[in-house]
Scaffold this active site. Structure first.
Site, PDB file in Angstrom:
ATOM      1  N   LYS A  22     142.016  47.824 145.430  1.00  7.52           N
ATOM      2  CA  LYS A  22     142.906  47.961 144.554  1.00  7.52           C
ATOM      3  C   LYS A  22     142.659  49.230 143.487  1.00  7.52           C
ATOM      4  CE  LYS A  22     143.874  45.653 139.924  1.00  7.52           C
ATOM      5  NZ  LYS A  22     143.144  46.745 139.226  1.00  7.52           N
ATOM      6  N   ASN A  23     141.406  49.238 143.120  1.00  9.67           N
ATOM      7  CA  ASN A  23     141.220  50.261 142.207  1.00  9.67           C
ATOM      8  C   ASN A  23     141.398  51.709 142.869  1.00  9.67           C
ATOM      9  OD1 ASN A  23     140.712  48.551 140.027  1.00  9.67           O
ATOM     10  ND2 ASN A  23     138.587  48.492 140.687  1.00  9.67           N
ATOM     11  N   CYS A 117     144.713  43.580 131.750  1.00 10.06           N
ATOM     12  CA  CYS A 117     143.899  42.548 131.119  1.00 10.06           C
ATOM     13  C   CYS A 117     143.306  43.025 129.868  1.00 10.06           C
ATOM     14  CB  CYS A 117     142.722  42.443 132.345  1.00 10.06           C
ATOM     15  SG  CYS A 117     143.253  41.657 133.822  1.00 10.06           S
ATOM     16  N   ARG A 122     140.476  49.727 125.176  1.00  7.59           N
ATOM     17  CA  ARG A 122     140.556  50.430 126.309  1.00  7.59           C
ATOM     18  C   ARG A 122     140.653  52.136 125.774  1.00  7.59           C
ATOM     19  NH1 ARG A 122     140.939  48.380 131.114  1.00  7.59           N
ATOM     20  NH2 ARG A 122     141.392  46.263 131.310  1.00  7.59           N
ATOM     21  N   ASP A 308     133.367  44.153 137.250  1.00 14.45           N
ATOM     22  CA  ASP A 308     134.321  43.373 138.031  1.00 14.45           C
ATOM     23  C   ASP A 308     133.985  42.108 138.946  1.00 14.45           C
ATOM     24  OD1 ASP A 308     136.307  44.870 136.535  1.00 14.45           O
ATOM     25  OD2 ASP A 308     137.299  45.928 138.519  1.00 14.45           O
ATOM     26  N   ARG A 400     147.497  40.232 140.479  1.00 14.28           N
ATOM     27  CA  ARG A 400     147.259  41.449 140.145  1.00 14.28           C
ATOM     28  C   ARG A 400     146.284  42.148 141.122  1.00 14.28           C
ATOM     29  NH1 ARG A 400     144.999  42.866 135.448  1.00 14.28           N
ATOM     30  NH2 ARG A 400     145.283  45.133 136.338  1.00 14.28           N
TER      31      ARG A 400
END
Length: 430
Positions: A22-23, A117, A122, A308, A400
């Site tokens: 995903k990342n 999230c 951030r 994560d 997600r």
């Protein structure tokens, strides 16, 4: 409303195939904006974040074609705007990679601040500091839109990141890949998806050296040609299933992985008592060899233990003997999911950045709510070992980042299903 219904007590066993990272995908897809020809991206995870970033590119004018569930064809040539401000952009954290890609192509960008999230601030100050070093003038408009302006091509610069930041490292790579001259990023993050982004750009003709170390050197180029590129496997998805099998005391073969990317995860599994065997593109985890015991974990930037995977391991550590200490060194507020675990009977106390987990706890099923992507995965693991039925809501967070998680867990023997609750109508089971 959608929920996962989990009946606990089943031991996981068998094989699971890991999807693309995903990342990496959510950075590589925006990176195609920089390409001067069409691209094909393979091994893309079929998750909602990927669908959203693909939609955003379409809204910018790109031609995006889904070849199959794991392959996208992207033609960025029709893009004729550097403005991305709609609600879809606000819906995901990784939309900030549009900033670097649009600056790299148009020398200008106007992008809505991202969502995703919510487990801590951030800040994008390091992103903006880097963009300004390259020659863009940056401004926050109405507190919700980042605007970067320049009347000429970006100029190479030396940039020192005050903190090790994955997002700013990748964003500055995108902004600098077509800059004039050389850009040096110091104190760069080293995660595997940073290396994957560099490999993708280099395959198109970029000149990036040092990705995976703390100094990245980028020599700007004028043209990037189209390629077919396959994204790396998802180390966090792999770590999630590895934590789940440890929690349920099973044994599984985790396929389509890069074992080196999992070293910090496998080290902790071995420490608690699991047997782990590594193969070329697979890892075998056996949690049946001996009783599992406590351990301490500190999350760190790569190659340290990934933040994560922290929630999933906290859930797993509730099932082992002894008291474990987990220290979160990356995010300020990543323990929101703990309150949901307490509802299930977990004995966890949080003191600042440290979670203290009393192990060997008998968890029980309960209605719980996913607070974020990885916290949702932790609650699934807790549900797998709990006595009784767990109803997990807000599963859109989980989807997600996890492709077909219900189907994959079923394939390992879990009793889990997805239910739709459309108001007062009869529920439909999937």
């Amino acid at each position: 409303m959608e929920k996962y219904i989990i009946n606990g007590g089943k031991t996981l066993s068998g094989e699971v195939t890991i999807s693309g990272a995903k990342n990496a995908a959510v950075a590589i897809i925006p990176a195609t904006i920089l390409c001067d020809e069409p691209c094909r991206i393979e091994n893309i995870p079929n998750i909602s974040d990927v669908a959203l970033i693909a939609k955003i590119l379409q809204n910018l004018g790109a031609k995006v074609t889904r070849v199959n569930k794991s392959t996208l064809d992207i033609d960025p040539r029709p893009i004729n705007t550097f403005s991305a401000e709609d609600d879809s952009v606000r819906g995901m954290r990784a939309s900030y990679y549009l900033l670097g890609a649009l600056i790299g192509r148009f020398h200008n960008a106007r992008v809505a601040l991202p969502g995703g999230c919510n487990f801590g601030v951030r800040p994008i100050d390091q992103h903006l500091k880097g963009f300004e070093a390259l020659g863009a003038q940056c401004e926050l408009v109405k507190g919700a839109i980042v605007e970067a302006k320049s009347d000429r091509r970006m100029q190479g610069a030396s940039i020192y990141l005050d903190t090790v930041s994955v997002g700013s490292t990748m964003n500055l790579m995108l902004a600098a890949v077509k800059a004039e001259g050389q850009t040096i990023i110091e104190n760069a993050a080293k995660e595997p998806h940073i290396v994957d982004l560099a490999n993708f750009l280099n395959s198109m003709g970029a000149n990036i050296r040092g990705a995976g170390t703390d100094v990245i050197k980028i020599r700007g180029v004028d043209y990037l040609h189209g390629i077919t590129y396959s994204i790396i496997p998802d180390q966090i998805e792999a770590g999630t299933y590895m934590a789940a099998v440890a929690a349920t005391r099973g044994k599984i073969l985790v396929k389509n992985v890069t074992p080196k990317h999992l070293e910090s995860i496998t080290a902790k599994l071995k420490e608690i008592g699991c047997a782990v065997e590594e193969y070329d593109e697979a890892v075998f985890v056996d949690a049946t060899v001996r009783p599992l015991r406590r351990c301490n974990i500190k999350t760190m930037p790569h190659p340290g233990f990934p933040t994560d995977c922290q929630p999933q391991f906290v859930a797993m550590l509730t099932t082992v003997e002894g008291t474990s200490f987990v220290t979160e060194n990356v995010w300020d507020n990543r323990y929101q999911y703990v309150n949901e675990l307490l509802t299930m009977g977990a004995k966890i106390s949080v003191e600042g950045r440290v979670a203290i987990i009393d192990g060997n706890t008998a968890l029980h099923g309960a209605p719980v709510k996913a607070t974020d992507l990885r916290g949702g995965a932790a609650l699934i693991i807790a549900g797998l070992v709990a006595c009784g039925t767990t109803e997990l809501s807000s599963v859109h967070y989980v989807e997600r980042g996890y492709e077909e998680i219900v189907e994959k867990l079923r394939g390992l023997g879990a009793d889990i299903k997805k239910q739709y609750f459309p108001g007062d109508e009869t529920a439909i089971t999937a």
